[in-house]
Scaffold this active site. Structure first.
Site, mmCIF file in Angstrom:
data_model
loop_
_atom_site.group_PDB
_atom_site.id
_atom_site.type_symbol
_atom_site.label_atom_id
_atom_site.label_comp_id
_atom_site.label_asym_id
_atom_site.label_seq_id
_atom_site.Cartn_x
_atom_site.Cartn_y
_atom_site.Cartn_z
ATOM 1 N N ILE A 36 16.358 -10.994 21.321
ATOM 2 C CA ILE A 36 16.651 -11.879 20.193
ATOM 3 C C ILE A 36 18.012 -12.530 20.363
ATOM 4 C CG2 ILE A 36 17.115 -11.925 17.689
ATOM 5 C CD1 ILE A 36 14.921 -9.811 17.367
ATOM 6 N N GLU A 69 27.880 -7.545 23.912
ATOM 7 C CA GLU A 69 26.828 -6.605 24.334
ATOM 8 C C GLU A 69 27.466 -5.277 24.731
ATOM 9 O OE1 GLU A 69 23.362 -6.216 24.784
ATOM 10 O OE2 GLU A 69 23.933 -4.332 25.745
ATOM 11 N N HIS A 118 -1.935 -28.226 44.079
ATOM 12 C CA HIS A 118 -0.675 -28.883 44.470
ATOM 13 C C HIS A 118 -0.540 -30.192 43.701
ATOM 14 C CE1 HIS A 118 2.647 -30.134 46.964
ATOM 15 N NE2 HIS A 118 2.068 -31.315 47.102
ATOM 16 N N ALA A 149 0.841 -1.193 0.000
ATOM 17 C CA ALA A 149 0.000 0.000 0.000
ATOM 18 C C ALA A 149 0.873 1.240 0.000
ATOM 19 C CB ALA A 149 -0.885 0.011 1.236
ATOM 20 N N GLY A 191 24.516 -8.005 20.605
ATOM 21 C CA GLY A 191 23.287 -7.589 21.288
ATOM 22 C C GLY A 191 22.776 -8.718 22.170
HETATM 23 P P1 FAD Z 1 4.511 -6.740 12.163
HETATM 24 O O1 FAD Z 1 4.310 -8.085 12.742
HETATM 25 O O2 FAD Z 1 5.895 -6.300 11.871
HETATM 26 O O3 FAD Z 1 3.634 -6.676 10.854
HETATM 27 C C1 FAD Z 1 3.620 -5.569 10.010
HETATM 28 C C2 FAD Z 1 3.188 -6.030 8.639
HETATM 29 O O4 FAD Z 1 2.958 -4.888 7.830
HETATM 30 C C3 FAD Z 1 4.250 -6.870 7.900
HETATM 31 O O5 FAD Z 1 3.694 -8.122 7.570
HETATM 32 C C4 FAD Z 1 4.597 -6.053 6.669
HETATM 33 O O6 FAD Z 1 4.821 -6.853 5.521
HETATM 34 C C5 FAD Z 1 3.332 -5.203 6.504
HETATM 35 N N1 FAD Z 1 3.564 -3.938 5.797
HETATM 36 C C6 FAD Z 1 4.483 -2.991 6.082
HETATM 37 N N2 FAD Z 1 4.357 -1.955 5.221
HETATM 38 C C7 FAD Z 1 3.338 -2.263 4.376
HETATM 39 C C8 FAD Z 1 2.730 -1.583 3.282
HETATM 40 N N3 FAD Z 1 3.135 -0.379 2.869
HETATM 41 N N4 FAD Z 1 1.708 -2.205 2.656
HETATM 42 C C9 FAD Z 1 1.269 -3.424 3.057
HETATM 43 N N5 FAD Z 1 1.806 -4.089 4.094
HETATM 44 C C10 FAD Z 1 2.822 -3.522 4.743
HETATM 45 N N6 FAD Z 1 6.885 -10.589 20.438
HETATM 46 C C11 FAD Z 1 6.282 -11.239 21.451
HETATM 47 O O7 FAD Z 1 5.316 -10.716 22.016
HETATM 48 N N7 FAD Z 1 6.699 -12.473 21.861
HETATM 49 C C12 FAD Z 1 7.749 -13.093 21.283
HETATM 50 O O8 FAD Z 1 8.106 -14.203 21.673
HETATM 51 C C13 FAD Z 1 8.415 -12.434 20.215
HETATM 52 N N8 FAD Z 1 9.457 -13.018 19.596
HETATM 53 C C14 FAD Z 1 10.058 -12.374 18.547
HETATM 54 C C15 FAD Z 1 11.141 -13.000 17.929
HETATM 55 C C16 FAD Z 1 11.786 -12.376 16.870
HETATM 56 C C17 FAD Z 1 12.953 -13.074 16.202
HETATM 57 C C18 FAD Z 1 11.312 -11.111 16.412
HETATM 58 C C19 FAD Z 1 11.975 -10.445 15.237
HETATM 59 C C20 FAD Z 1 10.244 -10.483 17.023
HETATM 60 C C21 FAD Z 1 9.609 -11.111 18.102
HETATM 61 N N9 FAD Z 1 8.542 -10.513 18.766
HETATM 62 C C22 FAD Z 1 7.940 -11.158 19.818
HETATM 63 C C23 FAD Z 1 8.032 -9.179 18.371
HETATM 64 C C24 FAD Z 1 6.762 -9.317 17.502
HETATM 65 O O9 FAD Z 1 7.070 -10.086 16.363
HETATM 66 C C25 FAD Z 1 6.260 -7.943 17.112
HETATM 67 O O10 FAD Z 1 6.052 -7.160 18.276
HETATM 68 C C26 FAD Z 1 4.942 -8.031 16.358
HETATM 69 O O11 FAD Z 1 5.071 -8.810 15.196
HETATM 70 C C27 FAD Z 1 4.451 -6.630 15.982
HETATM 71 O O12 FAD Z 1 3.260 -6.726 15.277
HETATM 72 P P2 FAD Z 1 2.805 -5.585 14.260
HETATM 73 O O13 FAD Z 1 1.475 -6.002 13.753
HETATM 74 O O14 FAD Z 1 2.944 -4.259 14.888
HETATM 75 O O15 FAD Z 1 3.895 -5.595 13.092
HETATM 76 P P1 NAD Z 2 16.564 -5.478 22.261
HETATM 77 O O1 NAD Z 2 16.257 -4.044 22.385
HETATM 78 O O2 NAD Z 2 15.833 -6.460 23.102
HETATM 79 O O3 NAD Z 2 18.116 -5.726 22.579
HETATM 80 C C1 NAD Z 2 19.124 -5.082 21.871
HETATM 81 C C2 NAD Z 2 20.411 -5.248 22.652
HETATM 82 O O4 NAD Z 2 21.479 -4.824 21.829
HETATM 83 C C3 NAD Z 2 20.461 -4.399 23.928
HETATM 84 O O5 NAD Z 2 20.910 -5.174 24.996
HETATM 85 C C4 NAD Z 2 21.434 -3.286 23.564
HETATM 86 O O6 NAD Z 2 22.134 -2.788 24.681
HETATM 87 C C5 NAD Z 2 22.346 -4.007 22.592
HETATM 88 N N1 NAD Z 2 23.050 -3.148 21.645
HETATM 89 C C6 NAD Z 2 22.593 -2.069 20.974
HETATM 90 N N2 NAD Z 2 23.534 -1.584 20.146
HETATM 91 C C7 NAD Z 2 24.617 -2.386 20.276
HETATM 92 C C8 NAD Z 2 25.901 -2.422 19.669
HETATM 93 N N3 NAD Z 2 26.263 -1.536 18.750
HETATM 94 N N4 NAD Z 2 26.772 -3.403 20.040
HETATM 95 C C9 NAD Z 2 26.407 -4.332 20.977
HETATM 96 N N5 NAD Z 2 25.199 -4.334 21.578
HETATM 97 C C10 NAD Z 2 24.321 -3.388 21.234
HETATM 98 O O7 NAD Z 2 16.430 -5.805 20.698
HETATM 99 P P2 NAD Z 2 16.339 -7.191 19.909
HETATM 100 O O8 NAD Z 2 16.883 -8.291 20.718
HETATM 101 O O9 NAD Z 2 16.905 -6.909 18.563
HETATM 102 O O10 NAD Z 2 14.778 -7.391 19.771
HETATM 103 C C11 NAD Z 2 13.982 -6.406 19.090
HETATM 104 C C12 NAD Z 2 12.589 -6.357 19.658
HETATM 105 O O11 NAD Z 2 11.896 -7.555 19.300
HETATM 106 C C13 NAD Z 2 12.574 -6.327 21.169
HETATM 107 O O12 NAD Z 2 12.542 -5.005 21.648
HETATM 108 C C14 NAD Z 2 11.309 -7.018 21.516
HETATM 109 O O13 NAD Z 2 10.296 -6.067 21.669
HETATM 110 C C15 NAD Z 2 11.009 -7.921 20.335
HETATM 111 N N6 NAD Z 2 11.234 -9.331 20.732
HETATM 112 C C16 NAD Z 2 10.515 -9.839 21.754
HETATM 113 C C17 NAD Z 2 10.699 -11.151 22.143
HETATM 114 C C18 NAD Z 2 9.877 -11.696 23.270
HETATM 115 O O14 NAD Z 2 8.889 -11.070 23.624
HETATM 116 N N7 NAD Z 2 10.227 -12.823 23.847
HETATM 117 C C19 NAD Z 2 11.629 -11.943 21.506
HETATM 118 C C20 NAD Z 2 12.368 -11.391 20.466
HETATM 119 C C21 NAD Z 2 12.148 -10.077 20.085
#
Ligand code: FAD
Ligand code: NAD
Length: 462
Positions: A186, A205, A441, A118, A182
């Site tokens: 993740i 980190e 329990h 979009a 980091g």
């Molecule tokens: P997104 O999931 O990023 O979705 C946005 C969507 O918009 C995408 O599909 C994209 O293609 C679409 N889009 C963007 N621009 C356009 C456009 N112009 N037109 C049409 N479509 C478009 N969160 C948790 O709560 N628990 C977890 O365990 C967890 N684990 C994670 C592990 C990893 C490796 C990562 C990377 C993230 C994790 N997260 C976790 C974070 C979680 O994935 C995000 O917080 C969540 O997906 C955010 O949802 P959203 O709908 O805001 O955006």
């Molecule tokens: P994060 O913000 O959790 O961690 C980033 C880490 O990188 C921090 O500890 C920061 O101090 C460090 N950092 C930043 N710049 C650096 C550098 N130049 N060199 C070394 N370390 C550096 O970010 P993420 O792990 O990339 O995850 C992104 C987001 O995805 C998170 O904020 C979270 O909201 C979401 N996520 C959530 C889950 C979950 O809910 N279990 C799992 C994965 C991701």
């Protein structure tokens, strides 16, 4: 070009956008959802679900390759073999099952779902380059749910052996060595999973501690487990570049050193997706790099709403979903506001960490005198029977009226306790409410009960 009209146009089909669309459809609002890639967004395709699948597979492998725990039960085993291609195929099948399910739910809710990118023209219309041709969509309400993407470091641009989380989850082989830049969500979740799969992992980190989001008491058991897995951790260190299988690092003292690594995972945070699709034409107010929203997820433009990662921290799927559900209900005429009080944060490390509400320090700063009750799993029978007696549950409450302010836990499988913690906070529980609730329990949830009893000064099992 086709012209389409609708009441609600949602851009982005991640957890925020698709939940908003389902609820809007259920409420009878004529809704179009546009997704550029695959339904389910980051979470279902390259985030929460694939990472938890990998963690589960890694746990299974680790139990067999380091069989101390099994040996203690009297179980002995031959060395296992890992067919990683099958692991990845299994993970991908779960993703497909879930994303197909989202498509079916949207259809059931009578949402028109378009695959295409979009481009916003103004707050009431967008162009979509869909599979089926170009469409111009006119709407009364626009919901921006475009999510976030991995942040790159200038010294470590993604490509080749330098991986984002998306690349790391799509590897076809387990790397022999991996440097993780980091130690946030993740880096820690995937770093530990690869270590269990047999990779030599080094974590770099920038700050002086791992998982800076959580207090030290919560992260100590995770740090111990990292050491047990043989993961090297360089804290207060900066990654400077990567060449010929070596990551250049400035350590905490500023001295240069190198880390041998086949691959480098850069996990230093995610940035909101706010450019490349005409958002600037709307000239919306920003909060730093994020879209500014109020407690109803309204942006600075009337009838333009924003939800999920594009609106800032915490970037969590369940926050995006809750915002999406709320915005659909507001558009349908309901009075709703978003309450940040009880958004659980879970890190799926080994052991897992859960935090809901205020940390002890934040509670003290906000409310003065507080009570803290901590119950260790080493005094919990169920945890012992599961060989999971590392960690604790901690409850923080106001000293004057015993209203609970924060609940935290670290331990194997504590993610499943998060529902009880959030519910207690959401319902405004006092310590007496938790202490007066009969907990089954033997379960690990008894540690929650006991932590409340301890805060009240009347512990039973410690
Ligand atoms: P997104 O999931 O990023 O979705 C946005 C969507 O918009 C995408 O599909 C994209 O293609 C679409 N889009 C963007 N621009 C356009 C456009 N112009 N037109 C049409 N479509 C478009 N969160 C948790 O709560 N628990 C977890 O365990 C967890 N684990 C994670 C592990 C990893 C490796 C990562 C990377 C993230 C994790 N997260 C976790 C974070 C979680 O994935 C995000 O917080 C969540 O997906 C955010 O949802 P959203 O709908 O805001 O955006
Ligand atoms: P994060 O913000 O959790 O961690 C980033 C880490 O990188 C921090 O500890 C920061 O101090 C460090 N950092 C930043 N710049 C650096 C550098 N130049 N060199 C070394 N370390 C550096 O970010 P993420 O792990 O990339 O995850 C992104 C987001 O995805 C998170 O904020 C979270 O909201 C979401 N996520 C959530 C889950 C979950 O809910 N279990 C799992 C994965 C991701």
């Amino acid at each position: 070009m086709t012209e389409l009209r609708c009441k609600v146009l949602i851009v982005g089909g991640g957890p925020g956008g698709y939940v908003a669309a389902i609820r809007a459809g259920e409420l009878g609002l004529d809704t179009i959802l546009v997704e550029a890639d695959r339904l389910g967004g980051t979470c279902l395709n390259v985030g929460c679900i694939p990472s938890k699948a990998l963690i589960h597979a890694a746990d299974a492998v680790h139990a067999l390759t380091e069989p101390h725990a099994l040996n203690a039960l009297g179980v002995s085993i031959a060395p296992p073999a890992l067919d990683y291609a099958r692991t990845i195929a299994w993970k991908d099948a779960i993703v497909t099952r879930l994303t197909t399910g989202v498509g079916a739910l949207l259809k059931k809710a009578h949402v028109r779902s378009l695959r295409g990118r979009a481009t916003l023209l103004d707050g009431k219309s967008a162009l979509v380059h869909a599979d089926t041709g170009e469409q111009r969509i006119h709407c009364e309400h626009l919901v921006i749910a475009t999510g976030s993407e991995p942040m790159e470091l200038a010294a470590l641009p993604f490509g080749g052996d330098i991986l984002s989380s998306t690349h790391a989850l799509a590897l076809t082989d387990v790397p022999r060595s991996l440097a993780v830049v980091g130690a946030g969500y993740i880096g820690m979740e995937l770093g530990m999973a690869f270590a269990k799969l047999g990779t030599k992992v080094t974590i770099v980190e920038a700050l002086p501690k791992i998982l800076p989001l959580y207090d030290d008491e919560l992260t100590q058991p995770v740090a111990r487990s990292l050491a047990d897995l043989g993961v090297e951790t360089m804290l207060g260190a900066r990654a400077l570049g990567f060449a010929d299988g070596a990551l250049k690092v400035a350590n905490a003292e500023g001295a240069g050193t190198t880390v041998a690594a086949d691959k480098v995972l850069v996990a230093v945070g995610r940035r909101p997706r706010t450019s490349g699709f005409g958002l600037e034409t709307l000239d919306l107010a920003m909060a730093g790099p994020f879209l500014r929203i109020d407690e109803r997820c309204a942006t600075s433009m009337r009838n333009v709403w924003a939800i999920g990662d594009v609106t800032g921290e915490p970037m969590l799927a369940h926050r995006a979903m809750a915002q999406g559900e709320m915005v659909a209900e507001i558009i349908a005429g309901e009075r709703r506001a978003f309450d940040h009080l009880a958004i659980p944060a879970i890190c799926f490390t080994d052991p897992e960490i859960v935090a809901v509400g205020l940390s002890p320090d934040a509670a003290k700063a906000a409310h003065g005198e507080i009570l803290i009750g901590l119950f260790p799993f080493r005094a919990n029978g169920r945890a012992m029977t599961k060989q999971a007696d590392e960690g604790f549950v901690r409850v923080v409450a106001r000293a004057d009226n015993h209203v609970v302010l924060g609940i935290h836990a670290v331990g194997a499988g504590v993610s499943e306790l998060s529902a009880a913690f959030s519910l207690a906070l959401e319902m405004g529980a006092r310590l007496e409410d938790i202490a007066g609730t009969i907990h089954a329990h033997p379960t690990e949830s008894e540690a929650f009960h006991e932590a409340a009893l301890k805060a009240l000064g009347k512990p039973l099992h410690i």
